[in-house]
Structure formats: structure tokens, C-alpha cells
Design an enzyme around this catalytic site. Sequence first.
Site: not given
Length: 257
Positions: A51, A190, A193
Amino acid sequence: MNPPAVPQLGETTITRIGLGTNRLARTPANEAFLKAALDAGVNFIDTAYMYVGGESETTIGAALAPWPAHCIVATKGAMRAGEGRPDVLRGQIEESLRRLDTKTIDLYYLHRVDPETPLETSLSVIAEYRDQGVIGHIGVSAVDLEQLERARAVVPVAAVQNRFNLAERRHEDVIDYCAEHGILYVPFYPMRGQDGEPVARIAAAHEATPSQIALAWLLRRSPAMVPIPGTLSIEHLRENLGALEIELTDDEYRALS
């Protein structure tokens, strides 16, 4: 129905919404943000060797080391093909220890199953560090059920980190398996949607944001679930933690599911 009980990693009780740090560059502002995140109640921080070219781990080490015993910092190694080889993986673990400024990594994931190295070979390297007391718990990432069972034949698996959200649900079987066997399920991405009428309608009913509803749905989905939404804003982090207070009704849960 109330949200499921808080999960454990070893003796540590985990706040069910953690912090993803895949954009955490080394700046004074980000170091201050990490300290504020702990003060706000986060005690599960997720990073990885790759990262921000290593800056995420370095920032965590500079800001928090030595972090309190109730805080779990998880990192990952061997993302790319060839990096699951024992010599490469050992080098990444050692570098992660230096960047995090720690002698012990609480939770270490195999970031990806290396197509060039047997899963069992890579996990055996991580197991060496666990046996030395350098790694506390072992996880795997981006695995299917068959790979998870193979992993558990080599090491005790404490956590699985797979993609899962309202829009992407192909690991339902892994989630249920984790709940059955006491393994944390840590979904990345997460928040996806959360667009669309059902989420907006339910958010309005709870005076919440769509992202809070997306998180509340994940928490309701399984007692093993510990989402790690990424942010660099303490206000956004507190908003994420607010999802812990949202109880979806059975009808709302079914509408989203």
C-alpha cells in the site's frame, strides 16, 4: 433483530468496523488521523506491504508504535505473482516489521495465492514466524472455499479478507464457513452497491447515509463480518462507526438482500 455479537481475535475484542489504509501516505495529517481514529474507537487497522509503496505501514508505525494491546494492526504480503516464494515472502515480512516499528505483527495475511508457488509453501513461511512469536495470527485473502480449507490444513486461519458488498456477493459460501468455524470475515470494498432506491429509502427511514446502510447490511449478514472501509477523514470514519448503531428490520434486510 440486534446486530450480532462483537467478534474476537485471540483475546482481543474487535470493534466491528475497522479502518482500511490503502491510501494512507506518510504525512503529518495522516499520522494525526490515525491517533484520532484510535480515540474514536477503532481498534482494527488494516494495511499491506504494497500500500502506497510501503508508506501506509510506515505511517502506522510512526504514528502508533507501540500501539496499545487492545489495538490490532493487520498487514499482508505476497500480492503479485512470484512473491509467494519463501525468500521473497520472508523479505516482505521483515520489511513490514521494520516499517511498522514492531517486533510482533498481530495479524498477517497471505495477500494472494501465488500462481507460481503452492499455497502450502507460502503459508509454511508465515507459520515459521508465528512459531517464533513474531506473527500472532494468520489470515488469507482473495480465496475460495477450497483454498481456505487447504490453508486450514497447514495453519490455523484466523481471518479471511475477500471482496464482498451489496453489489458483489460471490463469496457467500466462504462467509458462512467462516461464521461456522469462528473465523473473521473481513470484506474489502464494503461500500460498493450503495446506490439505488432501496438503499436510499432505508437510509432516509433511519436518518442515515447510504454508506451507513451498506455497512449495517454487512454487519447483519454474518456475525463473522468486520468491514474495513478506507478513509482519510475523521468525520467520515465517525460516520462509518455510526453504522454500528443501526438495526435493520427483517423487511429492510430482505429488501437489500
